[in-house]
Design an enzyme around this catalytic site. Structure first.
Site, PDB file in Angstrom:
ATOM      1  CB  SER A 242      45.163  36.799  34.265  1.00 23.99           C
ATOM      2  OG  SER A 242      44.947  36.014  35.416  1.00 23.99           O
TER       3      SER A 242
ATOM      4  CE  LYS B 217      48.629  34.618  35.847  1.00 21.20           C
ATOM      5  NZ  LYS B 217      47.327  35.067  36.352  1.00 21.20           N
TER       6      LYS B 217
ATOM      7  CB  SER C 245      45.689  32.423  33.291  1.00 19.51           C
ATOM      8  OG  SER C 245      45.812  33.748  33.748  1.00 19.51           O
TER       9      SER C 245
END
Length: 388
Positions: free
Chosen positions: A98, A101, A156
């Site tokens: 993640s 991101k 997340s």
């Protein structure tokens, strides 16, 4: 008047020109790798170090030792100047989880006004990977864009990512734009397959690239605000509910002590990537950004403790080390294209076209002229006359 040169003199001069050209080539070959005794320029002496697989640091007098961490790859850099203070296997391609991101936010945040209202459709929640982290986005519910971003940065939430990607033109369009954004920032190690960082064949980034994304994010006020938010609320069917940032180095949750001066950025985990983290902290006038990818020892929270030790080292060592590279693109942008439109190039020894190298054709020509003259002189020595 006729001026004559002996064949022996011609042979000597031509041989000397050939040797000189070869020496010229050898000099630049050494300078291009940054291993010669002469003082090379910044592109030769600093940037190539970040492509080495071991730990890179240039300590000066009084510098503390770099901590012994188990992560496969890591970077410590000054967030303001972009100077890399130390790194280990910085360009190693690894699954980012993640932390990708960060690139998603850099790409999409500027395109969607925060107060825009959107009602989620079933199609927008399709294709989310099994086992994904979720914030609880529901079909048919109306959310503000700002709500969805808090779901991305704090929980997340891959569900929030997919809705925002739909608003940005769809997942495929967003992936293409993310790839373009990475190149524009000089992040050449990153290959984007999913917008949320979920494991996918071929999807990789690097500690270097993630540090580039983290540093860029700190210069975006919305990104900086979201990534520093420890707690918030998220709309639900029966009203709002509390959500907390999963970055334990920010919140101090689960027995991990919060790091003094931490200003967030993003953590991640997948079975393929292990634990990953991009963290930034400010002490006084200095801000550092650290990337830690996949610690091999210490369990699931080791990523935070290894980041802590690297941040401690960076604040202590910043004035006592010589940078080993930079997070900034190597080449200046093309006129009129903005500050980050030209990708960073790899060092000369990798692609054969780096700053400081003479034109290869010119070198080959110089050697060829010298060699050709030498052959001609040998023929003349065998009985042909010369005329001046």
């Amino acid at each position: 008047m006729t001026i004559g040169f002996s064949p022996r003199a011609i042979i000597f001069c031509c041989a000397l020109s050939t040797v000189g050209a070869l020496a010229f080539l050898a000099h630049f070959a050494v300078a291009g790798t940054g291993t010669g005794s002469a003082a090379p320029g910044p592109a030769a002496s600093q940037q190539p170090l970040l492509y080495e697989s071991d730990t890179q640091v240039r300590p000066r007098a009084g510098a503390p030792e770099v901590p012994n961490v188990s992560a496969l790859s890591w970077v410590v850099a000054d967030a303001d100047s972009g100077k890399v203070l130390a790194a280990h296997d910085a360009h190693r391609p690894l699954p980012p989880a993640s932390t990708l991101k960060t690139l998603f936010a850099l790409t999409v945040l500027p395109t969607l006004p925060r107060d825009t209202q959107h009602t989620v459709t079933e199609q927008e929640l399709a294709g989310i990977g099994p086992g994904s982290s979720l914030v609880g986005v529901r079909e048919g519910h109306t959310y503000r864009v700002a709500d969805l971003w808090r779901g991305v940065f704090l929980n997340s939430g891959n569900d929030a990512v997919h809705v925002l990607a739909a608003l940005n033109g769809g997942v495929d369009t967003t992936v293409r734009k993310m790839q373009a954004k990475a190149r524009a920032l000089g992040a050449l190690d990153t290959h984007v397959v999913t917008p949320d960082g979920y494991d996918a064949p071929g999807q990789v980034s690097s500690a270097y690239d993630l540090a580039v994304f983290g540093r860029a994010g700190l210069h975006d006020p919305d990104f900086a605000r979201y990534c520093a938010t420890a707690e918030s609320t998220f709309p639900g069917d029966g009203g709002s509910y509390e959500i907390a940032n999963t970055n334990r180095l920010l919140t101090g949750a689960d027995g991990v002590a919060a790091y003094p001066g931490l200003i967030g950025i993003k953590n991640g985990y997948t079975s393929g990537a292990g634990n990953t983290l991009v963290a930034a902290a400010r002490h006084g006038a200095r801000t550092l950004v650290v990337t830690v990818m996949n610690p091999q020892e210490g369990g699931g929270f080791a990523v935070y403790e290894e980041a802590r030790s690297l941040l401690d080292w960076g604040f202590s060592a910043a004035e006592r080390v010589t940078p080993v590279g930079s997070l900034l693109p190597d080449r200046p942008p093309v006129a009129g294209s903005g500050p980050t439109t030209v990708p960073r190039t790899k060092p000369a020894q990798e692609d054969g076209d780096g700053a400081g190298w003479p034109d290869p054709g010119a070198l080959a020509g110089a050697v060829g002229v010298g060699a050709g003259a030498l052959v001609l002189a040998l023929r003349l020595k065998g009985g042909r006359s010369t005329r001046g």
